[in-house]
Design a protein around this motif. Structure first.
Motif: not given
Lengths: 154, 176
Positions: A48, A59, A87-89, B17, B29-32, B35-36, B101, B128, B130-132, B134-136
């Protein structure tokens, strides 16, 4: 000497080769340059802290190809970024965009600094001011002062 | 007295803070976040794993509460979570799969070896679709509601505690 320096310079020169493979590149150099520029702002979500231009992840390659496809389809840079953010934010962009949701991210540190400076200003203004006139002495103190001053004279 | 309270303000701000950032350190932090969330499933149509296999499209994800599991035969955590998917399928939860994939014959071998919990599997060889979504990475599991909206994404293998603490309550809430 100059030879040593030029050899050193060559050794230290780092070129921005990125991770782009020859089979991904667009035929048109201007379009390819644009693709590289847009890619540099897209985060590779696998590793990231790298852009998709730098990352060797699969990817990243898929997203590089996607960016080039959209350039060929005639999308503007903004449209390509919007496509990926949908798609990803927002996190997919390495530089967050200015929006109602990111203004705190951009201006937060500046606001804190300003608040701190304001606090300091208020603190210094509130300190009691130095007296405008010298304190007056009464008769006994004046005598004492005269005696002390007189003793100093040779 | 008011003067003293004023001086405590920077300290209080710092504490607030620090607490916020400290809490942030406990999160991965790696878990996002997806967005959907609350958005409709992207339109897609994927072929099946064999020429005569039906494949998967977004129409199948409307009309009932479903799970969509993104997986691949080369993905090791997918093997770890597979028993949870089998258990959910046995209970009657509609589980659909997207092979991400992956080569169709490898996916078939994977399912033959570990069991097939999926009502249908779509083969997304290029990634492709997957990209729609938001798969990473794989595995990812999505909970879809009756209207075909994505309500939750789980990143990484579905462990039993994830199923108990997150998936089952959500399925119940959505009326699945």
């Amino acid at each position: 000497m100059t030879r040593i320096l030029s050899v050193l310079a060559l050794l230290l020169w780092v070129s921005a080769a990125g991770a782009v493979q020859p089979d991904e590149m667009l035929a048109d150099p201007a379009a390819e340059a644009r693709a590289r520029a847009v890619s540099r702002d897209i985060r590779c979500l696998v590793c990231q802290n790298q852009s998709i231009d730098d990352s060797d992840a699969e990817l990243a390659r898929d997203l590089r190809l996607l960016v080039r496809e959209r350039i060929r389809a005639g999308d503007s840079d903004t449209a390509i970024r919007d496509f990926l953010v949908a798609r990803y934010g927002e996190f997919v962009l390495l530089k967050p965009r200015m929006s109602s949701r990111t203004w705190l991210l951009w201006f937060g540190p500046l606001l804190l600094l300003a608040a701190g400076a304001a606090g300091l200003a208020v603190y210094f203004r509130r300190r009691p001011a130095a007296p405008a006139t010298e304190p007056t002495l009464d008769a006994g103190e004046r005598d004492r002062l005269a005696r002390l001053a007189g003793e100093d004279r040779p | 007295m008011r003067r003293r309270l004023f001086f405590l303000l920077p300290l209080a701000l710092f504490a607030a803070i620090a607490l916020y950032l400290g809490f942030g350190l406990t999160r991965d932090a790696s878990v996002l976040p997806s967005a959907l969330i609350d958005k409709p499933v992207p339109a897609f149509s994927l072929p099946g794993l064999a020429p005569d296999a039906p494949g998967l499209d977004d129409a199948a994800l409307h009309g009932g509460v479903t799970l969509v599991n993104i997986f691949a035969s080369w993905c090791v955590p997918c093997r770890v979570e597979h028993p949870q998917l089998m258990a959910l399928a046995r209970e009657g939860v509609p589980v659909y799969g997207i092979a991400w994939k992956d080569k169709a014959e490898d996916t078939r071998a994977f399912l033959a070896e570990l069991g097939n919990p999926f009502r249908a599997v779509g083969s997304d060889g290029s990634g492709r679709v997957g990209i729609d979504w938001g798969v990473y990475g794989v595995p990812e599991t999505y909970v879809i509601d009756r209207e075909g909206r994505i309500r939750y994404r789980h990143v990484g293998p579905l462990l039993p505690q994830h199923v108990e603490e997150r998936i089952r309550p959500l399925l119940k809430e959505l009326g699945g």
